[in-house]
Design a protein around this motif. Structure first.
Motif, PDB file in Angstrom:
ATOM      1  N   ASP A 144       0.806  -1.370   0.057  1.00  0.00           N
ATOM      2  CA  ASP A 144       0.028   0.001   0.061  1.00  0.00           C
ATOM      3  C   ASP A 144       0.893   1.192   0.097  1.00  0.00           C
ATOM      4  O   ASP A 144       0.404   2.371   0.485  1.00  0.00           O
ATOM      5  CB  ASP A 144      -0.915   0.158   1.102  1.00  0.00           C
ATOM      6  CG  ASP A 144      -0.241  -0.135   2.346  1.00  0.00           C
ATOM      7  OD1 ASP A 144       0.921  -0.221   2.572  1.00  0.00           O
ATOM      8  OD2 ASP A 144      -0.981  -0.283   3.691  1.00  0.00           O
ATOM      9  N   CYS A 145       2.125   1.017  -0.374  1.00  0.00           N
ATOM     10  CA  CYS A 145       2.964   2.212  -0.625  1.00  0.00           C
ATOM     11  C   CYS A 145       3.335   2.447  -2.071  1.00  0.00           C
ATOM     12  O   CYS A 145       4.609   2.912  -2.367  1.00  0.00           O
ATOM     13  CB  CYS A 145       4.151   2.156   0.320  1.00  0.00           C
ATOM     14  SG  CYS A 145       3.934   2.431   1.977  1.00  0.00           S
ATOM     15  N   ARG A 146       2.623   1.646  -3.065  1.00  0.00           N
ATOM     16  CA  ARG A 146       3.128   1.759  -4.477  1.00  0.00           C
ATOM     17  C   ARG A 146       2.124   2.807  -5.063  1.00  0.00           C
ATOM     18  O   ARG A 146       0.869   2.816  -4.586  1.00  0.00           O
ATOM     19  CB  ARG A 146       3.012   0.408  -4.940  1.00  0.00           C
ATOM     20  CG  ARG A 146       3.914  -0.570  -4.334  1.00  0.00           C
ATOM     21  CD  ARG A 146       3.377  -2.152  -4.956  1.00  0.00           C
ATOM     22  NE  ARG A 146       2.125  -2.353  -4.546  1.00  0.00           N
ATOM     23  CZ  ARG A 146       1.122  -3.277  -5.363  1.00  0.00           C
ATOM     24  NH1 ARG A 146       1.936  -3.493  -6.271  1.00  0.00           N
ATOM     25  NH2 ARG A 146       0.266  -3.362  -4.954  1.00  0.00           N
ATOM     26  N   PRO A 147       2.658   3.085  -6.441  1.00  0.00           N
ATOM     27  CA  PRO A 147       1.734   4.063  -7.089  1.00  0.00           C
ATOM     28  C   PRO A 147       0.639   3.437  -7.550  1.00  0.00           C
ATOM     29  O   PRO A 147      -0.512   4.008  -7.605  1.00  0.00           O
ATOM     30  CB  PRO A 147       2.438   4.332  -8.451  1.00  0.00           C
ATOM     31  CG  PRO A 147       3.891   3.887  -7.947  1.00  0.00           C
ATOM     32  CD  PRO A 147       3.903   3.042  -6.878  1.00  0.00           C
ATOM     33  N   GLU A 148       0.423   2.194  -8.018  1.00  0.00           N
ATOM     34  CA  GLU A 148      -0.757   1.504  -8.124  1.00  0.00           C
ATOM     35  C   GLU A 148      -1.969   1.598  -7.127  1.00  0.00           C
ATOM     36  O   GLU A 148      -3.043   1.824  -7.658  1.00  0.00           O
ATOM     37  CB  GLU A 148      -0.496  -0.023  -8.516  1.00  0.00           C
ATOM     38  CG  GLU A 148       0.380  -0.122  -9.573  1.00  0.00           C
ATOM     39  CD  GLU A 148       1.999  -0.363  -9.256  1.00  0.00           C
ATOM     40  OE1 GLU A 148       2.714  -1.301  -9.804  1.00  0.00           O
ATOM     41  OE2 GLU A 148       2.421   0.478  -8.122  1.00  0.00           O
ATOM     42  N   PHE A 149      -1.355   1.445  -5.971  1.00  0.00           N
ATOM     43  CA  PHE A 149      -2.479   1.667  -4.912  1.00  0.00           C
ATOM     44  C   PHE A 149      -2.909   3.038  -4.918  1.00  0.00           C
ATOM     45  O   PHE A 149      -4.201   3.254  -4.611  1.00  0.00           O
ATOM     46  CB  PHE A 149      -1.748   1.300  -3.541  1.00  0.00           C
ATOM     47  CG  PHE A 149      -2.634   1.867  -2.463  1.00  0.00           C
ATOM     48  CD1 PHE A 149      -3.473   0.928  -1.948  1.00  0.00           C
ATOM     49  CD2 PHE A 149      -2.241   2.734  -1.587  1.00  0.00           C
ATOM     50  CE1 PHE A 149      -4.581   1.163  -1.171  1.00  0.00           C
ATOM     51  CE2 PHE A 149      -3.052   3.143  -0.420  1.00  0.00           C
ATOM     52  CZ  PHE A 149      -4.159   2.436  -0.134  1.00  0.00           C
ATOM     53  N   ILE A 150      -2.198   4.205  -4.913  1.00  0.00           N
ATOM     54  CA  ILE A 150      -2.614   5.440  -4.762  1.00  0.00           C
ATOM     55  C   ILE A 150      -3.543   5.596  -5.936  1.00  0.00           C
ATOM     56  O   ILE A 150      -4.767   6.519  -5.875  1.00  0.00           O
ATOM     57  CB  ILE A 150      -1.559   6.432  -4.798  1.00  0.00           C
ATOM     58  CG1 ILE A 150      -0.648   6.229  -3.715  1.00  0.00           C
ATOM     59  CG2 ILE A 150      -1.896   7.923  -4.971  1.00  0.00           C
ATOM     60  CD1 ILE A 150      -1.098   6.273  -2.414  1.00  0.00           C
ATOM     61  N   GLN A 151      -3.348   5.460  -7.047  1.00  0.00           N
ATOM     62  CA  GLN A 151      -4.161   5.518  -8.381  1.00  0.00           C
ATOM     63  C   GLN A 151      -5.402   4.947  -8.046  1.00  0.00           C
ATOM     64  O   GLN A 151      -6.400   5.497  -8.387  1.00  0.00           O
ATOM     65  CB  GLN A 151      -3.292   5.020  -9.558  1.00  0.00           C
ATOM     66  CG  GLN A 151      -2.062   5.907  -9.767  1.00  0.00           C
ATOM     67  CD  GLN A 151      -1.150   5.038 -11.053  1.00  0.00           C
ATOM     68  OE1 GLN A 151      -1.336   3.909 -11.347  1.00  0.00           O
ATOM     69  NE2 GLN A 151      -0.146   5.713 -10.897  1.00  0.00           N
ATOM     70  N   ALA A 152      -5.417   3.574  -7.525  1.00  0.00           N
ATOM     71  CA  ALA A 152      -6.647   2.878  -7.443  1.00  0.00           C
ATOM     72  C   ALA A 152      -7.736   3.681  -6.215  1.00  0.00           C
ATOM     73  O   ALA A 152      -8.655   3.542  -6.634  1.00  0.00           O
ATOM     74  CB  ALA A 152      -6.180   1.374  -7.033  1.00  0.00           C
ATOM     75  N   PHE A 153      -6.976   4.069  -5.353  1.00  0.00           N
ATOM     76  CA  PHE A 153      -7.906   4.428  -4.247  1.00  0.00           C
ATOM     77  C   PHE A 153      -8.167   6.001  -4.778  1.00  0.00           C
ATOM     78  O   PHE A 153      -9.545   6.278  -4.424  1.00  0.00           O
ATOM     79  CB  PHE A 153      -7.049   4.831  -2.955  1.00  0.00           C
ATOM     80  CG  PHE A 153      -7.834   5.151  -1.729  1.00  0.00           C
ATOM     81  CD1 PHE A 153      -8.094   4.247  -0.829  1.00  0.00           C
ATOM     82  CD2 PHE A 153      -8.114   6.541  -1.488  1.00  0.00           C
ATOM     83  CE1 PHE A 153      -8.983   4.570   0.043  1.00  0.00           C
ATOM     84  CE2 PHE A 153      -8.855   6.806  -0.384  1.00  0.00           C
ATOM     85  CZ  PHE A 153      -9.458   5.942   0.510  1.00  0.00           C
ATOM     86  N   GLU A 154      -7.361   6.620  -5.642  1.00  0.00           N
ATOM     87  CA  GLU A 154      -8.224   7.867  -5.963  1.00  0.00           C
ATOM     88  C   GLU A 154      -9.382   7.726  -7.024  1.00  0.00           C
ATOM     89  O   GLU A 154     -10.213   8.261  -6.745  1.00  0.00           O
ATOM     90  CB  GLU A 154      -7.182   8.712  -6.966  1.00  0.00           C
ATOM     91  CG  GLU A 154      -7.699  10.169  -7.218  1.00  0.00           C
ATOM     92  CD  GLU A 154      -6.584  10.939  -7.983  1.00  0.00           C
ATOM     93  OE1 GLU A 154      -6.000  11.661  -7.130  1.00  0.00           O
ATOM     94  OE2 GLU A 154      -6.458  11.006  -9.357  1.00  0.00           O
ATOM     95  N   ARG A 155      -9.434   6.611  -7.709  1.00  0.00           N
ATOM     96  CA  ARG A 155     -10.438   6.018  -8.505  1.00  0.00           C
ATOM     97  C   ARG A 155     -11.752   5.864  -7.819  1.00  0.00           C
ATOM     98  O   ARG A 155     -12.765   6.315  -7.946  1.00  0.00           O
ATOM     99  CB  ARG A 155     -10.187   5.060  -9.490  1.00  0.00           C
ATOM    100  CG  ARG A 155      -9.060   5.397 -10.736  1.00  0.00           C
ATOM    101  CD  ARG A 155      -9.272   4.436 -11.872  1.00  0.00           C
ATOM    102  NE  ARG A 155      -8.354   3.254 -11.125  1.00  0.00           N
ATOM    103  CZ  ARG A 155      -7.159   2.786 -11.330  1.00  0.00           C
ATOM    104  NH1 ARG A 155      -6.130   3.679 -11.769  1.00  0.00           N
ATOM    105  NH2 ARG A 155      -6.845   1.451 -10.799  1.00  0.00           N
TER     106      ARG A 155
END
Length: 236
Positions: A144-155
């Motif tokens: 949960d410290c990866r760009p993929e996580f941040i992008q998914a959470f924003e969506r």
């Protein structure tokens, strides 16, 4: 951060919720958001972590960096355990984690839970921006410290909230994502962050003394060395 180092122009239309743990990274994120003119509301979590001295560190950072009243949410992630940070029966490792291995200091779903609560708080105060100190370079392998996580959470945030559906939308910022720990220390120092107020250790003592042996301590120490800046950390 010295008050003179903050942006002189705070745009109250740019309200932001900053996840503030009391550690080096989150203190830097707060300074960066302030320098960019955000009106910052800090949020921390008392989640049953063994290193609860970080809660006091967060209060020191807020007092020094001048934000709105710091809000602390109480959770009981220690009720489910599963991490060396929330379960007293799991020892904090003092050796480096193997490449590709998620260490036992990973707290299951922690950033998902934290960002979800921060999202609700943001809607209550009318903020469209959330800041988190996630980092994918000098980090411990947390998913949960990866760009993929941040992008998914924003969506997710923009389909799960009134602000996302009817308002200006929700934006999740992770400004440290591609920075090394040395880069972070350099930027924060330039912004006036007093890192002597912060705690990064996974097993700091009750007086805020760092162990100097856990992975968090090693990454922090290396960051100051790489930046060529004296390490103000108090070791037990």
């Amino acid at each position: 951060m010295g008050r003179g180092a903050r942006s002189l122009m705070v745009d109250t239309s740019k309200k932001a919720v900053i996840l503030l743990s009391g550690g080096l990274d989150s203190a830097t994120v707060l300074a960066m958001a302030q320098a960019d003119g955000y009106d910052c509301y800090t949020l921390g979590f008392d989640y049953g972590q063994r290193h609860d001295s970080e809660l006091r560190a967060a209060l020191r950072v807020v007092a020094a960096q001048g934000t709105h009243e710091h809000k602390v949410i109480r959770l009981n992630l220690d009720a489910i355990g599963g991490s060396a940070l929330t379960d007293g029966d799991i020892q904090v490792p003092e050796e480096a984690t193997s490449d590709g291995e998620i260490p036992v200091t990973y707290v299951p779903a922690r950033n998902t839970v934290f960002l979800s609560i921060a999202l609700g708080y943001a809607e209550v105060i009318g903020a469209n921006h959330l800041f988190i100190g996630a980092n994918a370079v000098d980090y411990s392998g947390y998913p949960d410290c990866r760009p993929e996580f941040i992008q998914a959470f924003e969506r997710l945030a923009n389909v799960a909230t009134k602000a996302g559906v009817e308002g200006a939308g929700i934006h999740i910022h992770a400004p440290l994502m591609t920075m090394t720990k040395g880069d972070i220390v350099t930027v924060g120092t330039a912004l006036g962050v007093d890192y002597g107020l912060t705690i990064t250790c996974y097993q700091a003592d009750d007086h805020g003394g760092a162990c100097g042996r856990c992975e968090a301590c090693r990454l922090r120490k290396a960051g100051f060395e790489d930046a060529g800046i004296a390490d103000p950390t108090k070791y037990s």
